[in-house]
Design a protein around this motif. Sequence first.
Motif, PDB file in Angstrom:
ATOM      1  N   MET A 162       0.827  -1.208   0.000  1.00  0.00           N
ATOM      2  CA  MET A 162       0.000   0.000   0.000  1.00  0.00           C
ATOM      3  C   MET A 162       0.856   1.252   0.000  1.00  0.00           C
ATOM      4  N   ASN A 163       1.933   1.238   0.787  1.00  0.00           N
ATOM      5  CA  ASN A 163       2.819   2.389   0.827  1.00  0.00           C
ATOM      6  C   ASN A 163       3.492   2.610  -0.520  1.00  0.00           C
ATOM      7  N   LEU A 164       3.832   1.515  -1.185  1.00  0.00           N
ATOM      8  CA  LEU A 164       4.463   1.649  -2.494  1.00  0.00           C
ATOM      9  C   LEU A 164       3.499   2.261  -3.492  1.00  0.00           C
ATOM     10  N   ASN A 165       2.227   1.853  -3.446  1.00  0.00           N
ATOM     11  CA  ASN A 165       1.241   2.426  -4.348  1.00  0.00           C
ATOM     12  C   ASN A 165       1.031   3.913  -4.068  1.00  0.00           C
ATOM     13  N   LEU A 166       0.956   4.271  -2.794  1.00  0.00           N
ATOM     14  CA  LEU A 166       0.803   5.675  -2.438  1.00  0.00           C
ATOM     15  C   LEU A 166       2.027   6.482  -2.845  1.00  0.00           C
ATOM     16  N   THR A 167       3.201   5.892  -2.695  1.00  0.00           N
ATOM     17  CA  THR A 167       4.417   6.581  -3.114  1.00  0.00           C
ATOM     18  C   THR A 167       4.435   6.810  -4.611  1.00  0.00           C
ATOM     19  N   LYS A 168       4.022   5.789  -5.363  1.00  0.00           N
ATOM     20  CA  LYS A 168       3.984   5.934  -6.813  1.00  0.00           C
ATOM     21  C   LYS A 168       2.983   7.002  -7.236  1.00  0.00           C
ATOM     22  N   ILE A 169       1.829   7.021  -6.591  1.00  0.00           N
ATOM     23  CA  ILE A 169       0.818   8.033  -6.908  1.00  0.00           C
ATOM     24  C   ILE A 169       1.336   9.434  -6.588  1.00  0.00           C
ATOM     25  N   MET A 170       2.038   9.564  -5.465  1.00  0.00           N
ATOM     26  CA  MET A 170       2.562  10.873  -5.073  1.00  0.00           C
ATOM     27  C   MET A 170       3.570  11.391  -6.088  1.00  0.00           C
ATOM     28  N   PHE A 171       4.496  10.537  -6.505  1.00  0.00           N
ATOM     29  CA  PHE A 171       5.513  10.990  -7.451  1.00  0.00           C
ATOM     30  C   PHE A 171       4.927  11.204  -8.848  1.00  0.00           C
ATOM     31  N   MET A 172       3.913  10.436  -9.226  1.00  0.00           N
ATOM     32  CA  MET A 172       3.262  10.672 -10.512  1.00  0.00           C
ATOM     33  C   MET A 172       2.532  12.012 -10.511  1.00  0.00           C
ATOM     34  N   ASN A 173       1.868  12.341  -9.417  1.00  0.00           N
ATOM     35  CA  ASN A 173       1.226  13.652  -9.311  1.00  0.00           C
ATOM     36  C   ASN A 173       2.253  14.779  -9.328  1.00  0.00           C
ATOM     37  N   LEU A 174       3.389  14.557  -8.647  1.00  0.00           N
ATOM     38  CA  LEU A 174       4.452  15.556  -8.659  1.00  0.00           C
ATOM     39  C   LEU A 174       5.029  15.721 -10.058  1.00  0.00           C
ATOM     40  N   LEU A 175       5.120  14.615 -10.809  1.00  0.00           N
ATOM     41  CA  LEU A 175       5.610  14.681 -12.180  1.00  0.00           C
ATOM     42  C   LEU A 175       4.680  15.504 -13.059  1.00  0.00           C
ATOM     43  N   MET A 176       3.389  15.262 -12.936  1.00  0.00           N
ATOM     44  CA  MET A 176       2.428  16.034 -13.727  1.00  0.00           C
ATOM     45  C   MET A 176       2.401  17.504 -13.313  1.00  0.00           C
ATOM     46  N   PHE A 177       2.512  17.751 -11.994  1.00  0.00           N
ATOM     47  CA  PHE A 177       2.519  19.131 -11.509  1.00  0.00           C
ATOM     48  C   PHE A 177       3.737  19.893 -12.018  1.00  0.00           C
ATOM     49  N   SER A 178       4.896  19.252 -12.046  1.00  0.00           N
ATOM     50  CA  SER A 178       6.107  19.928 -12.512  1.00  0.00           C
ATOM     51  C   SER A 178       6.005  20.289 -13.992  1.00  0.00           C
ATOM     52  N   THR A 179       5.417  19.391 -14.796  1.00  0.00           N
ATOM     53  CA  THR A 179       5.244  19.704 -16.211  1.00  0.00           C
ATOM     54  C   THR A 179       4.274  20.855 -16.403  1.00  0.00           C
ATOM     55  N   LEU A 180       3.168  20.834 -15.670  1.00  0.00           N
ATOM     56  CA  LEU A 180       2.210  21.939 -15.758  1.00  0.00           C
ATOM     57  C   LEU A 180       2.831  23.241 -15.273  1.00  0.00           C
ATOM     58  N   MET A 181       3.696  23.153 -14.277  1.00  0.00           N
ATOM     59  CA  MET A 181       4.378  24.350 -13.787  1.00  0.00           C
ATOM     60  C   MET A 181       5.290  24.933 -14.862  1.00  0.00           C
ATOM     61  N   THR A 182       5.970  24.066 -15.598  1.00  0.00           N
ATOM     62  CA  THR A 182       6.895  24.543 -16.631  1.00  0.00           C
ATOM     63  C   THR A 182       6.158  25.206 -17.774  1.00  0.00           C
ATOM     64  N   ILE A 183       5.096  24.563 -18.257  1.00  0.00           N
ATOM     65  CA  ILE A 183       4.418  25.084 -19.459  1.00  0.00           C
ATOM     66  C   ILE A 183       3.511  26.268 -19.148  1.00  0.00           C
ATOM     67  N   SER A 184       3.213  26.511 -17.874  1.00  0.00           N
ATOM     68  CA  SER A 184       2.346  27.633 -17.521  1.00  0.00           C
ATOM     69  C   SER A 184       3.087  28.795 -16.877  1.00  0.00           C
ATOM     70  N   SER A 185       4.400  28.699 -16.757  1.00  0.00           N
ATOM     71  CA  SER A 185       5.173  29.763 -16.118  1.00  0.00           C
ATOM     72  C   SER A 185       5.319  30.957 -17.051  1.00  0.00           C
ATOM     73  N   SER A 186       5.481  32.128 -16.452  1.00  0.00           N
ATOM     74  CA  SER A 186       5.617  33.369 -17.218  1.00  0.00           C
ATOM     75  C   SER A 186       7.055  33.838 -17.327  1.00  0.00           C
ATOM     76  N   ASN A 187       8.010  33.165 -16.669  1.00  0.00           N
ATOM     77  CA  ASN A 187       9.415  33.551 -16.766  1.00  0.00           C
ATOM     78  C   ASN A 187      10.266  32.294 -16.829  1.00  0.00           C
ATOM     79  N   TRP A 188      11.489  32.475 -17.316  1.00  0.00           N
ATOM     80  CA  TRP A 188      12.363  31.334 -17.573  1.00  0.00           C
ATOM     81  C   TRP A 188      12.870  30.686 -16.292  1.00  0.00           C
ATOM     82  N   LEU A 189      13.013  31.455 -15.231  1.00  0.00           N
ATOM     83  CA  LEU A 189      13.493  30.866 -13.983  1.00  0.00           C
ATOM     84  C   LEU A 189      12.467  29.879 -13.414  1.00  0.00           C
TER      85      LEU A 189
END
Length: 326
Positions: A1-28
Amino acid sequence: MNLNLTKIMFMNLLMFSTLMTISSSNWLSMWMGLELNLFAIIPIFNMKMSIYSVESTMKYFLIQAFASILLLMFLTYKSMFFLINNNMLIILPLLMKLSLMPFHLWLPSMVEGLNWSSCLIMLTWQKISPMIMISYLNTNKNMIFLIILIFSNTIFGMNQNSFRKILAISSINNSSWMLFAILMNENLWINYFIIYSMLNLMIINILNKYNINYINQLKFFNMNFLFKINLLMLILSIMGLPPMLGFIMKWMLIKNLMYNNMYLIMLMLITLTIMNLYMYMKMMYFILFNYNLMNKWFKQMKMNYNYNYIMFMNFFSIFFAYLILY
């Protein structure tokens, strides 16, 4: 169960990071999104620990970290490069992240040590952020054309026997098509990327289900007629041959290149794709001409998986192309 929750957490973080990159207004902020993406995908690669996955993860981390350092340096010290077009300097680390020429040789060796789910993420989702960042730059398409000449990559893929390396080399070739698509029209790139991701999902699903890692394995089990037809159609579709679904994504870009009078680039991309067909022809050989290799003591595999959706998507691809293009 912990492994599944860990995988879900990192997958959500992966999607969030991509959305953060493509929606940012500056290069930093975009650079921070890339770094967050790197930290999120490292644990995903190592969910099933093996010596090969650790080696591949280390290769990926070192290359991505070096590209991020270059990107941050070019973004921070623009005044140091005032004699050179700074946009071209920023493109170099992004091409390294995309594994395009001349930084393409790391991807096939890195993908070889990953499992199939990690390969799917690497070949599809990880291309979104660098391509969106390149589209934000005011670059000359002809200069990009000089960068993505991948003759050496095409020759490099002709003697490969591993499905992972073949899909990685195919990904490098399709990345050059997608790069031109996003520089011309973002809607064109979205259509291309969705079709390419669907094709990769279907063929990786088949390879993962039956644990097929090398081309030679296709002759070691009996394939029923429906399974053989669907696998053959998927290979033809990834090859980009009409009237399969994979031809639509290339035809959309070819049509736009013709409208913009970019005939040299169009002929170059088509030539590189034709040279890549040899890799797929090796896979088709064992599917079409393996009857004499079957002995009665081979185990008959039960193919209970439903591939009707693959046949539907491929048979009706001409109709889809008519709706999209006309």
